[in-house]
Design an enzyme around this catalytic site. Sequence first.
Site, PDB file in Angstrom:
ATOM      1  CB  SER A 196      -4.209  -6.488   4.828  1.00 11.19           C
ATOM      2  OG  SER A 196      -3.907  -5.206   4.348  1.00 11.19           O
ATOM      3  CE  LYS A 237     -12.958  -7.050   4.274  1.00  8.10           C
ATOM      4  NZ  LYS A 237     -12.505  -6.390   3.048  1.00  8.10           N
ATOM      5  CG  HIS A 269      -1.904  -1.054   1.363  1.00  6.61           C
ATOM      6  ND1 HIS A 269      -2.074  -1.804   2.501  1.00  6.61           N
ATOM      7  CD2 HIS A 269      -2.817  -1.515   0.475  1.00  6.61           C
ATOM      8  CE1 HIS A 269      -3.053  -2.678   2.314  1.00  6.61           C
ATOM      9  NE2 HIS A 269      -3.521  -2.521   1.092  1.00  6.61           N
ATOM     10  NE  ARG A 315      -2.220  -7.885  -3.995  1.00  7.21           N
ATOM     11  CZ  ARG A 315      -2.963  -8.206  -2.962  1.00  7.21           C
ATOM     12  NH1 ARG A 315      -2.428  -8.358  -1.792  1.00  7.21           N
ATOM     13  NH2 ARG A 315      -4.260  -8.399  -3.098  1.00  7.21           N
TER      14      ARG A 315
HETATM   15  O1  PNS Z   1      -8.662  -3.044   0.176  1.00 13.48           O
HETATM   16  P1  PNS Z   1      -9.926  -3.614  -0.354  1.00 13.48           P
HETATM   17  O2  PNS Z   1     -10.682  -4.322   0.738  1.00 13.48           O
HETATM   18  O3  PNS Z   1      -9.710  -4.482  -1.551  1.00 13.48           O
HETATM   19  O4  PNS Z   1     -10.831  -2.360  -0.836  1.00 13.48           O
HETATM   20  C1  PNS Z   1     -12.091  -2.547  -1.420  1.00 13.48           C
HETATM   21  C2  PNS Z   1     -12.842  -1.201  -1.502  1.00 13.48           C
HETATM   22  C3  PNS Z   1     -12.888  -0.526  -0.155  1.00 13.48           C
HETATM   23  C4  PNS Z   1     -12.144  -0.299  -2.475  1.00 13.48           C
HETATM   24  C5  PNS Z   1     -14.270  -1.512  -2.035  1.00 13.48           C
HETATM   25  O5  PNS Z   1     -14.817  -2.549  -1.266  1.00 13.48           O
HETATM   26  C6  PNS Z   1     -15.210  -0.310  -1.975  1.00 13.48           C
HETATM   27  O6  PNS Z   1     -15.029   0.652  -2.682  1.00 13.48           O
HETATM   28  N1  PNS Z   1     -16.230  -0.382  -1.099  1.00 13.48           N
HETATM   29  C7  PNS Z   1     -17.183   0.684  -0.925  1.00 13.48           C
HETATM   30  C8  PNS Z   1     -18.573   0.251  -1.403  1.00 13.48           C
HETATM   31  C9  PNS Z   1     -18.715   0.449  -2.899  1.00 13.48           C
HETATM   32  O7  PNS Z   1     -18.628   1.535  -3.414  1.00 13.48           O
HETATM   33  N2  PNS Z   1     -18.975  -0.662  -3.601  1.00 13.48           N
HETATM   34  C10 PNS Z   1     -19.173  -0.641  -5.027  1.00 13.48           C
HETATM   35  C11 PNS Z   1     -17.893  -0.983  -5.744  1.00 13.48           C
HETATM   36  S1  PNS Z   1     -18.135  -2.449  -6.644  1.00 13.48           S
END
Ligand code: PNS
Length: 169
Positions: A129, A42, A18, A91
Amino acid sequence: MVRTMIYPGTFDPLTNGHLDIVRRAVRLCDRLIVAVLVNSAKQTAFSAAERKAMIQTVLQDLRTVEVVHFDGLLVDLYRREGACAVVRGLRSESDFRFEAEMAAANKLLLPSYETCLLPCRIDLAFTSSSIVREVASYGGDISGMVPSALIEKICERFAARNSQQRPEG
Ligand code: PNS
């Protein structure tokens, strides 16, 4: 015009992968918002406030970076902040599938939404993570995976968890 980019994620916890994306993204925009997802559905090892504080500790010298919490849809944050793109690290092929789906869904919700995918450094390709949490939960060495300022906090969290889970007697 100020070019704002958003780097969203769960960051449970922030890793060196990150951090590498943040350092590269700051060069692509005037203002970078690191957006920490607050997701009550979560289970996370660190609360949203802890995750945000840990990121702020590591990024305090980067003047164009702001760290915020967000809840709900990413496109709402994007609109509110007048962002020009979301940045995400890539990745592997499996990351690509998830990122492509997320980019397409967000683009449907907000036509002006753009995604900037940065391929990760090859030496960080297997840092995540969840791997950090796994290694820390067994008391392993996470020093190559996370910023040094976070090692103590992460190890303490998992040591405390392990002692709570240990059967008595
Ligand atoms: O680090 P991560 O867990 O892969 O991040 C995922 C994240 C936070 C970017 C994604 O889950 C997100 O944007 N969540 C907010 C809800 C949202 O907007 N969902 C629609 C996107 S498909």
